[in-house]
Design a protein around this motif. Structure first.
Motif, PDB file in Angstrom:
ATOM      1  N   GLU A 320      -5.648   5.215  18.054  1.00 34.81           N
ATOM      2  CA  GLU A 320      -6.412   4.303  17.335  1.00 34.81           C
ATOM      3  C   GLU A 320      -6.514   4.601  15.837  1.00 34.81           C
ATOM      4  O   GLU A 320      -6.440   3.536  14.943  1.00 34.81           O
ATOM      5  N   ASP A 321      -6.763   5.831  15.605  1.00 36.32           N
ATOM      6  CA  ASP A 321      -7.127   6.207  14.218  1.00 36.32           C
ATOM      7  C   ASP A 321      -6.201   6.925  13.471  1.00 36.32           C
ATOM      8  O   ASP A 321      -5.400   6.505  12.333  1.00 36.32           O
ATOM      9  N   TYR A 322      -5.428   7.889  14.166  1.00 35.30           N
ATOM     10  CA  TYR A 322      -4.366   8.619  13.706  1.00 35.30           C
ATOM     11  C   TYR A 322      -3.310   8.889  14.932  1.00 35.30           C
ATOM     12  O   TYR A 322      -3.712   8.612  16.010  1.00 35.30           O
ATOM     13  N   GLY A 323      -2.040   9.124  14.573  1.00 37.66           N
ATOM     14  CA  GLY A 323      -1.158   9.555  15.579  1.00 37.66           C
ATOM     15  C   GLY A 323      -0.561  10.910  15.233  1.00 37.66           C
ATOM     16  O   GLY A 323      -0.759  11.556  14.223  1.00 37.66           O
ATOM     17  N   MET A 324       0.198  11.409  16.305  1.00 36.84           N
ATOM     18  CA  MET A 324       0.956  12.656  16.213  1.00 36.84           C
ATOM     19  C   MET A 324       2.324  12.660  16.509  1.00 36.84           C
ATOM     20  O   MET A 324       2.793  11.715  17.596  1.00 36.84           O
ATOM     21  N   TYR A 325       3.199  13.061  15.836  1.00 35.32           N
ATOM     22  CA  TYR A 325       4.604  13.200  16.385  1.00 35.32           C
ATOM     23  C   TYR A 325       4.943  14.737  16.358  1.00 35.32           C
ATOM     24  O   TYR A 325       4.975  15.485  15.405  1.00 35.32           O
ATOM     25  N   ILE A 326       5.102  15.098  17.439  1.00 38.20           N
ATOM     26  CA  ILE A 326       5.410  16.646  17.913  1.00 38.20           C
ATOM     27  C   ILE A 326       6.907  16.733  18.367  1.00 38.20           C
ATOM     28  O   ILE A 326       7.190  16.190  19.294  1.00 38.20           O
ATOM     29  N   LEU A 327       7.487  17.592  17.536  1.00 42.17           N
ATOM     30  CA  LEU A 327       8.786  17.851  18.051  1.00 42.17           C
ATOM     31  C   LEU A 327       8.976  19.241  18.322  1.00 42.17           C
ATOM     32  O   LEU A 327       8.221  20.322  17.892  1.00 42.17           O
ATOM     33  N   TYR A 328       9.571  19.743  19.643  1.00 40.63           N
ATOM     34  CA  TYR A 328       9.486  20.806  20.146  1.00 40.63           C
ATOM     35  C   TYR A 328      10.883  21.434  20.791  1.00 40.63           C
ATOM     36  O   TYR A 328      11.822  20.626  20.769  1.00 40.63           O
ATOM     37  N   GLY A 329      11.064  22.670  21.026  1.00 36.07           N
ATOM     38  CA  GLY A 329      12.216  23.163  21.359  1.00 36.07           C
ATOM     39  C   GLY A 329      12.244  24.635  22.036  1.00 36.07           C
ATOM     40  O   GLY A 329      11.403  25.628  21.437  1.00 36.07           O
ATOM     41  N   LEU A 330      12.980  25.013  22.901  1.00 37.54           N
ATOM     42  CA  LEU A 330      12.976  26.448  23.430  1.00 37.54           C
ATOM     43  C   LEU A 330      14.631  26.988  23.073  1.00 37.54           C
ATOM     44  O   LEU A 330      15.554  26.497  23.636  1.00 37.54           O
ATOM     45  N   PRO A 331      14.781  28.092  22.341  1.00 35.14           N
ATOM     46  CA  PRO A 331      15.876  28.370  21.723  1.00 35.14           C
ATOM     47  C   PRO A 331      16.506  29.292  22.889  1.00 35.14           C
ATOM     48  O   PRO A 331      15.917  29.828  23.893  1.00 35.14           O
ATOM     49  N   MET A 332      17.694  29.156  22.934  1.00 39.67           N
ATOM     50  CA  MET A 332      18.796  29.919  23.642  1.00 39.67           C
ATOM     51  C   MET A 332      18.837  31.503  23.097  1.00 39.67           C
ATOM     52  O   MET A 332      18.332  31.588  21.927  1.00 39.67           O
ATOM     53  N   THR A 333      19.130  31.978  23.944  1.00 38.21           N
ATOM     54  CA  THR A 333      19.464  33.503  23.528  1.00 38.21           C
ATOM     55  C   THR A 333      20.203  33.661  22.287  1.00 38.21           C
ATOM     56  O   THR A 333      21.228  33.167  22.349  1.00 38.21           O
ATOM     57  N   ASN A 334      19.808  34.513  21.517  1.00 44.47           N
ATOM     58  CA  ASN A 334      20.692  34.792  20.313  1.00 44.47           C
ATOM     59  C   ASN A 334      20.177  33.815  19.331  1.00 44.47           C
ATOM     60  O   ASN A 334      20.783  33.893  17.961  1.00 44.47           O
ATOM     61  N   PHE A 335      19.395  32.984  19.335  1.00 44.10           N
ATOM     62  CA  PHE A 335      18.872  31.842  18.570  1.00 44.10           C
ATOM     63  C   PHE A 335      17.511  31.975  18.386  1.00 44.10           C
ATOM     64  O   PHE A 335      16.711  32.524  19.147  1.00 44.10           O
ATOM     65  N   THR A 336      16.809  31.349  17.345  1.00 40.99           N
ATOM     66  CA  THR A 336      15.337  31.741  17.074  1.00 40.99           C
ATOM     67  C   THR A 336      14.979  30.097  16.953  1.00 40.99           C
ATOM     68  O   THR A 336      15.603  29.248  16.646  1.00 40.99           O
ATOM     69  N   THR A 337      13.248  30.153  17.019  1.00 45.95           N
ATOM     70  CA  THR A 337      12.814  28.840  16.559  1.00 45.95           C
ATOM     71  C   THR A 337      13.173  28.475  15.275  1.00 45.95           C
ATOM     72  O   THR A 337      13.114  27.245  14.965  1.00 45.95           O
ATOM     73  N   ASN A 338      13.364  29.307  14.251  1.00 50.69           N
ATOM     74  CA  ASN A 338      13.689  28.754  12.974  1.00 50.69           C
ATOM     75  C   ASN A 338      15.003  28.027  12.811  1.00 50.69           C
ATOM     76  O   ASN A 338      15.355  27.124  12.038  1.00 50.69           O
ATOM     77  N   ASP A 339      16.128  28.490  13.715  1.00 49.25           N
ATOM     78  CA  ASP A 339      17.422  27.859  13.817  1.00 49.25           C
ATOM     79  C   ASP A 339      17.041  26.655  14.371  1.00 49.25           C
ATOM     80  O   ASP A 339      17.638  25.623  13.830  1.00 49.25           O
ATOM     81  N   LEU A 340      16.208  26.184  15.216  1.00 49.25           N
ATOM     82  CA  LEU A 340      16.100  24.834  15.694  1.00 49.25           C
ATOM     83  C   LEU A 340      15.338  23.971  14.634  1.00 49.25           C
ATOM     84  O   LEU A 340      15.769  22.946  14.433  1.00 49.25           O
ATOM     85  N   LEU A 341      14.532  24.742  14.125  1.00 51.97           N
ATOM     86  CA  LEU A 341      13.575  23.966  12.791  1.00 51.97           C
ATOM     87  C   LEU A 341      14.576  23.562  11.928  1.00 51.97           C
ATOM     88  O   LEU A 341      14.581  22.323  11.181  1.00 51.97           O
TER      89      LEU A 341
END
Length: 441
Positions: A320-341
């Motif tokens: 009603e007042d504000y919304g949120m848009y949340i993107l998420y991910g689980l990296p594979m081995t040898n990759f990082t969350t920064n790679d996904l970002l």
């Protein structure tokens, strides 16, 4: 319960085609302020009776969170005329089902009955409103229920506190900063008088909308509604404080440690405008384009093609007042969350720079049209939508007009919305990580 609801809903579609048809309704207001909406559909012998109250977790005291969700449970305990433990027995013995749910913005109760039990449903909902029994045994019982729910669904569930971690970092002033289930400590410390005061303030007819949808006779329904709800006393006017968040101008970085996980999760979240705005609908296009299912841009690119992630997805909270848009991910081995970002940012930049293709635009619009038809293809969905559009949007006609607003959104508006709300300096980057390993000497 869901299977029963689906069966009832399916029965309403037999012999028909799921096409968008105008939803007819009648609305009026009782002297005590209760708004009433009637939608007659005699195609199947089923009737839905629902009441939506304009109270959610955002209406709570910051030191007494969890009350709105608590009442979703508490108000099934019984009334002056329905003995404790009898509510569900009455419903099931008369061929019905019922349930309730709570959000940040509202609390919703409903019964699905054979149409010859409409009077029973109306009486029960009027009892919940007029004669609730709020005593210590009920409060103590539901505290244990909530505690178990919180432990199993959130505290001890892998990634179960991701929404909590996002909300407390994305909001500073607004009550959206805490979760709907709230704090166990707050509930434990609350006194019986606190719960009675919450009920007295928010569970009043002038803070609710009653919807009857399905197979019924209007004049008879109106007579019963007046008989059961008319005598209920109007409550005091609810004065709501307006909470305004300052724009996010620098990237918010936060970390949350979850002892229940082994693989870190990337979560990046943007604060978006009220669901009542045109911009929110443009952002819905972006959300669907980027992350709606395995055919979305992000899933195909990051999971299927580059195999950098075990999972990629998004959750859009339209509120009603504000919304949120949340993107998420689980990296594979040898990759990082920064790679996904990095991969996510590349796709967002494309939307900010170029118009999405006409083909992609039409595909997304088709998805919205199908969703609209499906939501209004059974009386249960219609009942909730009528209540939601009236109570939260302030425009009940949107049940027939909202899809036209989506159809009018242009590709240029989608690009503008991406530039306005999805800038890197306007978001939260949350490192959701396992408990760090202890250093060994």
């Amino acid at each position: 319960m869901k299977k029963i609801i689906m069966a009832i809903s399916s029965s309403l579609l037999l012999g028909g085609i799921a096409t968008a048809q105008k939803i007819a309704f009648e609305e009026y207001t009782l002297d005590n302020g209760l708004h009433v909406i009637l939608h007659q559909d005699n195609s199947a012998p089923v009737v839905i009776t629902s009441v939506m109250y304009h109270v959610g977790s955002k209406d709570e005291d910051p030191n007494k969170t969890g009350f709105a969700h608590f009442f979703e449970h508490l108000l099934f305990e019984g009334t002056a005329n329905i003995k404790r433990g009898e509510w569900f027995k009455i419903v099931t013995s008369n061929g019905g089902i019922n349930n309730a749910n709570t959000s940040d913005d509202r609390t919703y109760y409903y019964e699905v009955f054979p149409s010859n039990n409409l009077e029973l449903a109306l009486w029960m909902e009027s009892e919940r409103l007029m004669h609730p029994v709020i005593n210590q045994i009920g409060v103590d019982t539901q505290k244990e229920v909530i505690k178990e729910e919180k432990n199993s669904r959130y505290d001890n569930q892998p990634y179960g506190r991701i929404i909590e971690a996002v909300k407390k970092n994305l909001f500073v002033n607004h009550p959206y900063r805490w979760t709907t289930i709230g704090s166990t400590e707050h509930l434990n410390s609350a006194k019986l008088e606190d719960f009675k005061a919450f009920n007295e303030k928010f569970y009043v007819p002038n803070n609710a909308v009653l919807v009857v949808a399905g197979d019924f006779e209007k004049n008879q329904a109106k007579e019963w509604i007046q008989n059961y709800f008319g005598p209920i006393k109007k409550g005091k006017e609810i004065v709501r404080e307006k909470f305004v968040e300052k724009p996010i101008t620098e990237t918010i970085k936060a970390t949350h440690i979850d002892p229940n996980i082994q693989i870190p999760m990337l979560a990046t979240a943007y604060r978006t405008p009220s669901m009542k705005t045109r911009d929110a609908r443009a952002l819905d296009f972006i959300s669907s384009y980027l992350s709606d299912g395995k055919s979305s841009k992000l899933y195909k690119k990051i999971v299927d093609e580059k195999k950098k992630a075990l999972q990629i997805g998004a959750v859009a909270f339209n509120q009603e007042d504000y919304g949120m848009y949340i993107l998420y991910g689980l990296p594979m081995t040898n990759f990082t969350t920064n790679d996904l970002l990095t991969e996510i940012d590349e796709e967002i930049t494309k939307i900010q720079t170029d118009l999405i293709s006409e083909r992609d635009y039409q595909k997304i619009l088709n998805q919205f049209e199908n969703q609209y038809v499906n939501e209004n293809s059974n009386v249960e969905g219609i009942a909730e939508n009528l209540a939601r559009y009236y109570l939260l949007h302030g425009d009940i006609e949107l049940i027939n007009q909202d899809i036209e607003i989506y159809r009018s959104i242009t590709r240029e508006e989608i690009r503008e919305a991406a530039n306005k709300y999805l800038k890197p300096n306007q978001r939260l980057i949350l490192d959701y990580i396992p408990t760090p390993a202890k250093n060994e000497n």
